[in-house]
Design a protein around this motif. Structure first.
Motif, PDB file in Angstrom:
ATOM      1  N   ASP A  70      22.180  24.092   3.320  1.00 48.90           N
ATOM      2  CA  ASP A  70      22.409  25.507   3.012  1.00 48.90           C
ATOM      3  C   ASP A  70      22.055  25.821   1.565  1.00 48.90           C
ATOM      4  O   ASP A  70      21.430  26.835   1.265  1.00 48.90           O
ATOM      5  N   GLY A  71      22.445  24.942   0.654  1.00 43.67           N
ATOM      6  CA  GLY A  71      22.258  25.208  -0.765  1.00 43.67           C
ATOM      7  C   GLY A  71      20.928  24.775  -1.331  1.00 43.67           C
ATOM      8  O   GLY A  71      20.301  25.514  -2.090  1.00 43.67           O
ATOM      9  N   GLU A  72      20.466  23.577  -0.996  1.00 43.34           N
ATOM     10  CA  GLU A  72      19.302  23.003  -1.669  1.00 43.34           C
ATOM     11  C   GLU A  72      18.186  22.558  -0.727  1.00 43.34           C
ATOM     12  O   GLU A  72      17.167  22.059  -1.195  1.00 43.34           O
ATOM     13  N   GLY A  73      18.375  22.698   0.556  1.00 45.55           N
ATOM     14  CA  GLY A  73      17.410  22.153   1.501  1.00 45.55           C
ATOM     15  C   GLY A  73      16.481  23.176   2.112  1.00 45.55           C
ATOM     16  O   GLY A  73      16.720  24.375   2.036  1.00 45.55           O
ATOM     17  N   THR A  74      15.430  22.658   2.701  1.00 46.92           N
ATOM     18  CA  THR A  74      14.512  23.493   3.474  1.00 46.92           C
ATOM     19  C   THR A  74      14.238  22.806   4.806  1.00 46.92           C
ATOM     20  O   THR A  74      14.206  21.585   4.894  1.00 46.92           O
ATOM     21  N   ILE A  75      14.048  23.620   5.797  1.00 44.01           N
ATOM     22  CA  ILE A  75      13.669  23.145   7.122  1.00 44.01           C
ATOM     23  C   ILE A  75      12.383  23.883   7.446  1.00 44.01           C
ATOM     24  O   ILE A  75      12.355  25.109   7.462  1.00 44.01           O
ATOM     25  N   SER A  76      11.327  23.132   7.648  1.00 46.05           N
ATOM     26  CA  SER A  76      10.046  23.787   7.840  1.00 46.05           C
ATOM     27  C   SER A  76       9.168  22.969   8.782  1.00 46.05           C
ATOM     28  O   SER A  76       9.551  21.896   9.219  1.00 46.05           O
ATOM     29  N   PHE A  77       8.017  23.529   9.064  1.00 49.79           N
ATOM     30  CA  PHE A  77       7.010  22.826   9.846  1.00 49.79           C
ATOM     31  C   PHE A  77       5.846  22.508   8.922  1.00 49.79           C
ATOM     32  O   PHE A  77       5.396  23.359   8.162  1.00 49.79           O
ATOM     33  N   LYS A  78       5.377  21.281   8.964  1.00 47.70           N
ATOM     34  CA  LYS A  78       4.170  20.913   8.236  1.00 47.70           C
ATOM     35  C   LYS A  78       3.617  19.642   8.841  1.00 47.70           C
ATOM     36  O   LYS A  78       4.071  19.206   9.886  1.00 47.70           O
ATOM     37  N   ASN A  79       2.650  19.048   8.193  1.00 47.94           N
ATOM     38  CA  ASN A  79       2.038  17.803   8.670  1.00 47.94           C
ATOM     39  C   ASN A  79       1.488  17.967  10.082  1.00 47.94           C
ATOM     40  O   ASN A  79       2.073  17.510  11.053  1.00 47.94           O
ATOM     41  N   ILE A  80       0.369  18.598  10.199  1.00 49.23           N
ATOM     42  CA  ILE A  80      -0.256  18.819  11.503  1.00 49.23           C
ATOM     43  C   ILE A  80      -0.687  17.474  12.075  1.00 49.23           C
ATOM     44  O   ILE A  80      -1.325  16.675  11.406  1.00 49.23           O
ATOM     45  N   ASP A  81      -0.288  17.216  13.323  1.00 54.53           N
ATOM     46  CA  ASP A  81      -0.631  15.946  13.958  1.00 54.53           C
ATOM     47  C   ASP A  81      -2.011  16.009  14.601  1.00 54.53           C
ATOM     48  O   ASP A  81      -2.715  17.018  14.505  1.00 54.53           O
ATOM     49  N   SER A  82      -2.395  14.937  15.250  1.00 53.47           N
ATOM     50  CA  SER A  82      -3.734  14.836  15.837  1.00 53.47           C
ATOM     51  C   SER A  82      -3.957  15.843  16.967  1.00 53.47           C
ATOM     52  O   SER A  82      -5.094  16.146  17.307  1.00 53.47           O
ATOM     53  N   LYS A  83      -2.884  16.381  17.528  1.00 54.17           N
ATOM     54  CA  LYS A  83      -3.011  17.365  18.606  1.00 54.17           C
ATOM     55  C   LYS A  83      -2.969  18.798  18.082  1.00 54.17           C
ATOM     56  O   LYS A  83      -2.951  19.745  18.847  1.00 54.17           O
ATOM     57  N   GLY A  84      -2.907  18.957  16.765  1.00 54.88           N
ATOM     58  CA  GLY A  84      -2.891  20.288  16.172  1.00 54.88           C
ATOM     59  C   GLY A  84      -1.518  20.921  16.092  1.00 54.88           C
ATOM     60  O   GLY A  84      -1.395  22.089  15.751  1.00 54.88           O
ATOM     61  N   LYS A  85      -0.478  20.158  16.397  1.00 57.65           N
ATOM     62  CA  LYS A  85       0.889  20.693  16.335  1.00 57.65           C
ATOM     63  C   LYS A  85       1.508  20.377  14.979  1.00 57.65           C
ATOM     64  O   LYS A  85       1.306  19.305  14.436  1.00 57.65           O
ATOM     65  N   ARG A  86       2.257  21.325  14.462  1.00 58.64           N
ATOM     66  CA  ARG A  86       2.972  21.091  13.212  1.00 58.64           C
ATOM     67  C   ARG A  86       4.301  20.419  13.522  1.00 58.64           C
ATOM     68  O   ARG A  86       4.986  20.787  14.464  1.00 58.64           O
ATOM     69  N   ASN A  87       4.653  19.446  12.717  1.00 55.56           N
ATOM     70  CA  ASN A  87       5.884  18.700  12.916  1.00 55.56           C
ATOM     71  C   ASN A  87       6.969  19.202  11.971  1.00 55.56           C
ATOM     72  O   ASN A  87       6.691  19.570  10.835  1.00 55.56           O
ATOM     73  N   PRO A  88       8.235  19.191  12.411  1.00 54.89           N
ATOM     74  CA  PRO A  88       9.324  19.649  11.552  1.00 54.89           C
ATOM     75  C   PRO A  88       9.642  18.634  10.455  1.00 54.89           C
ATOM     76  O   PRO A  88       9.469  17.429  10.631  1.00 54.89           O
ATOM     77  N   VAL A  89      10.112  19.156   9.329  1.00 47.75           N
ATOM     78  CA  VAL A  89      10.502  18.336   8.189  1.00 47.75           C
ATOM     79  C   VAL A  89      11.745  18.953   7.562  1.00 47.75           C
ATOM     80  O   VAL A  89      11.832  20.175   7.422  1.00 47.75           O
ATOM     81  N   ILE A  90      12.703  18.111   7.212  1.00 49.07           N
ATOM     82  CA  ILE A  90      13.846  18.534   6.411  1.00 49.07           C
ATOM     83  C   ILE A  90      13.609  17.968   5.024  1.00 49.07           C
ATOM     84  O   ILE A  90      13.373  16.769   4.875  1.00 49.07           O
ATOM     85  N   ALA A  91      13.666  18.822   4.002  1.00 51.69           N
ATOM     86  CA  ALA A  91      13.475  18.378   2.622  1.00 51.69           C
ATOM     87  C   ALA A  91      14.619  18.893   1.761  1.00 51.69           C
ATOM     88  O   ALA A  91      15.040  20.044   1.902  1.00 51.69           O
ATOM     89  N   ILE A  92      15.126  18.027   0.893  1.00 51.65           N
ATOM     90  CA  ILE A  92      16.183  18.399  -0.041  1.00 51.65           C
ATOM     91  C   ILE A  92      15.750  17.919  -1.422  1.00 51.65           C
ATOM     92  O   ILE A  92      15.411  16.746  -1.593  1.00 51.65           O
ATOM     93  N   THR A  93      15.745  18.823  -2.380  1.00 55.33           N
ATOM     94  CA  THR A  93      15.369  18.499  -3.756  1.00 55.33           C
ATOM     95  C   THR A  93      16.569  18.714  -4.659  1.00 55.33           C
ATOM     96  O   THR A  93      17.244  19.741  -4.575  1.00 55.33           O
ATOM     97  N   SER A  94      16.838  17.722  -5.504  1.00 56.13           N
ATOM     98  CA  SER A  94      18.001  17.791  -6.382  1.00 56.13           C
ATOM     99  C   SER A  94      17.833  16.817  -7.542  1.00 56.13           C
ATOM    100  O   SER A  94      17.049  15.872  -7.464  1.00 56.13           O
ATOM    101  N   SER A  95      18.601  17.024  -8.588  1.00 61.47           N
ATOM    102  CA  SER A  95      18.650  16.046  -9.676  1.00 61.47           C
ATOM    103  C   SER A  95      19.748  15.015  -9.423  1.00 61.47           C
ATOM    104  O   SER A  95      19.878  14.051 -10.161  1.00 61.47           O
ATOM    105  N   ASP A  96      20.515  15.207  -8.362  1.00 61.93           N
ATOM    106  CA  ASP A  96      21.618  14.311  -8.011  1.00 61.93           C
ATOM    107  C   ASP A  96      21.119  13.215  -7.065  1.00 61.93           C
ATOM    108  O   ASP A  96      21.131  13.365  -5.845  1.00 61.93           O
ATOM    109  N   LEU A  97      20.682  12.120  -7.640  1.00 60.04           N
ATOM    110  CA  LEU A  97      20.116  11.028  -6.850  1.00 60.04           C
ATOM    111  C   LEU A  97      21.156  10.378  -5.939  1.00 60.04           C
ATOM    112  O   LEU A  97      20.850  10.021  -4.802  1.00 60.04           O
ATOM    113  N   LYS A  98      22.383  10.234  -6.401  1.00 53.06           N
ATOM    114  CA  LYS A  98      23.423   9.606  -5.570  1.00 53.06           C
ATOM    115  C   LYS A  98      23.622  10.377  -4.272  1.00 53.06           C
ATOM    116  O   LYS A  98      23.770   9.788  -3.199  1.00 53.06           O
ATOM    117  N   MET A  99      23.616  11.706  -4.349  1.00 52.06           N
ATOM    118  CA  MET A  99      23.785  12.528  -3.154  1.00 52.06           C
ATOM    119  C   MET A  99      22.626  12.281  -2.191  1.00 52.06           C
ATOM    120  O   MET A  99      22.839  12.111  -0.987  1.00 52.06           O
TER     121      MET A  99
END
Length: 133
Positions: free
Chosen positions: A15-44
């Motif tokens: 909710d606070g720092e993450g994104t849920i998106s589609f990227k990385n098109i596969d060999s069949k032309g479909k985009r795959n989902p990705v969860i990404a979280i960026t932070s300066s808090d490495l332990k988290m």
């Protein structure tokens, strides 16, 4: 499978720092989902990696003249994403995050012929682990 408190914790971080998106098109032309979280808090991020696998990366930035590391975890394994989103969906508060989750889960339900492998265990990255602790 996440415990209830783990699902709530991950939902709060997404909710606070993450994104849920589609990227990385596969060999069949479909985009795959990705969860990404960026932070300066490495332990988290290391904790989230222990729950969901994923790959950690770092980037050195200058903030107010001081070098600072910003870390990102990306979760790309389809089955891990599907299971995690199903479990955290009820805990999300931001409407646009709820919509992103619904869109990704709808993509899974419409993809009846997908072939999903079990997620691999994350590679041990000792440099990142040492910096976290």
């Amino acid at each position: 499978m996440l415990k209830s408190w783990e699902a709530a914790y991950v939902a709060g971080i997404i909710d606070g720092e993450g994104t849920i998106s589609f990227k990385n098109i596969d060999s069949k032309g479909k985009r795959n989902p990705v969860i990404a979280i960026t932070s300066s808090d490495l332990k988290m991020l290391v904790f989230i990696q222990s729950l969901l696998s994923g790959s950690l990366s770092s980037k050195k930035m200058m903030i107010s003249g001081q070098p600072t590391y910003i870390y990102t975890i990306e979760i790309k394994q389809k089955e891990t994403i599907r299971e995690a989103l199903s479990q955290i969906q009820q805990f999300l508060r931001a409407d646009h995050k709820k919509e992103e989750v619904e869109r990704v889960l709808e993509n899974f339900s419409s993809d009846s012929n997908r072939n999903i492998l079990r997620p691999k265990q994350p590679a041990s990255n000792m440099f990142l682990m040492e910096k976290a602790y």
